[in-house]
Design an enzyme around this catalytic site. Structure first.
Site, short mmCIF file in Angstrom:
data_model
loop_
_atom_site.label_atom_id
_atom_site.label_comp_id
_atom_site.label_asym_id
_atom_site.label_seq_id
_atom_site.Cartn_x
_atom_site.Cartn_y
_atom_site.Cartn_z
N HIS A 199 0.81 -1.23 0.00
CA HIS A 199 0.00 0.00 0.00
C HIS A 199 0.85 1.29 0.00
CE1 HIS A 199 -3.40 2.55 1.70
NE2 HIS A 199 -3.95 1.94 0.68
N LYS A 255 3.12 4.42 -1.26
CA LYS A 255 3.08 5.29 -2.45
C LYS A 255 4.26 6.25 -2.31
CE LYS A 255 -1.40 5.14 -0.61
NZ LYS A 255 -1.85 4.01 -1.31
N ASP A 294 17.28 9.27 -7.32
CA ASP A 294 18.75 9.25 -7.15
C ASP A 294 19.16 8.92 -5.70
OD1 ASP A 294 19.01 9.88 -9.82
OD2 ASP A 294 19.22 12.01 -9.48
#
Lengths: 233, 233
Positions: free
Chosen positions: A158, A160, A165
């Protein structure tokens, strides 16, 4: 006052050489000043709230484009979404992406562009949501981007978040869908604070290794192997 | 060496007074030292990853309890969930909560306890998810906690953040559900960085005002009013 006409070739070379040194030192000093000013403010901290109004973001993809974009959307407007794109497209070496649901076309376009530019992209996503209608995961895999998914069907991946870099963290409530960007009330935080970036980088690596198909028994559905490796197109 | 038996009452009072002053100064100095040490590390930055193993958290609710808890769960273990509870229960003045889905019993218990202790709790939640089976929103409203929901049914209030005493931000991917806490791969960030807390506080206030039922026309379903005010039990 200098009179270039009366100068010998040697003297002209000296002046040009000194000018070049002064220019390089000036640029270096400006960079130092920029770093000092930035350090005094601390690491990057930016908060973006959604929904984000629809505006033209074409200039973020095609930087050398001189002619104005002809699309009917508002131009030259900075939004939460355009800021998100700017941060993603700032990747030069790597992009580690850990996202539950990914169906947004422009975000997919950004990832494909980075991959084309040689940025090493790794994606961890949710098992169930990777195959829903409109999912961009197939397009990423087809382009040769390495994608892994949560192996357990009982658990949702779940997160996000994205790591640019290995030094810039983009995290929040926003799934990479059109509804999330254009309709929902969502938040995204962008930071380069090492104490925050570090744990997320470790979490990504943990999930990346835990969901390596090589460490899992192949599963078959109707006689067909249903776990693909990164090399699968 | 002091001999309290040979001291007059006045002298004894002096010694006790000096002792009290020394004690107060010592405590103040320790607090100053603590603040200095904390300032040198910068504002609080903590990252919690889920799923979190199930452990006993009873001691966080009943601090004066001397006898050991008899539940079968592991005791005295710190987890991501117990840290989340500690941060929530640290509220002394206010708790502003903006959460998509809220069905976790222990988190509901924490909010009810804070409300009982006089902490001003405000909740903004999603219109659709506030009434699903197991939702704790009804229990909060019943206790007199002010709850508002996203007014538009076409939009999801997808945030998952909390503001403790307007100075500590708790934000991430975690919805306040048992599945999210015990099964899913989730993240929560806790910070007191003013540059991050400020925008979230403004966003909360914006949502709070935008979803004030007083500014919206009452809606009826089967002849019954279906928007409740904060005073509704």
């Amino acid at each position: 006052m200098f009179n270039f006409r009366n100068m010998s070739c040697k003297e002209l070379m000296k002046v040009l050489g000194l000018g070049a040194v002064a220019f390089v030192l000036g640029v270096e000093w400006l960079n130092w000043l920029k770093r000092r000013l930035r350090d005094s403010r601390g690491p990057l901290k930016e908060v973006l709230f959604f929904p984000s109004p629809q505006v033209c973001v074409e200039h973020l993809f095609i930087r050398h484009k001189h002619f104005p974009c002809a699309c009917p959307l508002p131009h030259g407007v900075e939004t939460s979404f355009s800021r998100l794109l700017v941060h993603l497209l700032s990747a030069r070496v790597s992009l580690d992406l850990c996202v539950f649901s990914f169906s947004h076309m422009e975000l997919s376009r950004a990832i494909l562009l980075l991959h084309k530019q040689g940025v090493v992209v790794r994606v961890v996503t949710d098992r169930d949501y990777m195959t829903i209608t409109g999912s961009q995961i197939g397009a990423l895999r087809k382009a040769g981007i390495c994608v892994r998914h949560e192996m357990s069907s009982a658990v949702h991946m779940h997160h996000k978040f994205a790591l640019v870099d290995s030094r810039k963290l983009i995290t929040g409530s926003l799934n990479w869908t059109l509804t999330a960007v254009q309709s929902n009330k969502e938040n995204v935080m962008v930071t380069e604070e090492p104490e925050l970036v570090g744990p997320y980088q470790q979490e990504f690596q943990k999930l990346w290794e835990a969901n390596d198909p090589a460490n899992h028994k192949p599963q078959y559905t109707n006689g067909q192997l249903n776990i693909k490796t990164c090399k699968d197109k």
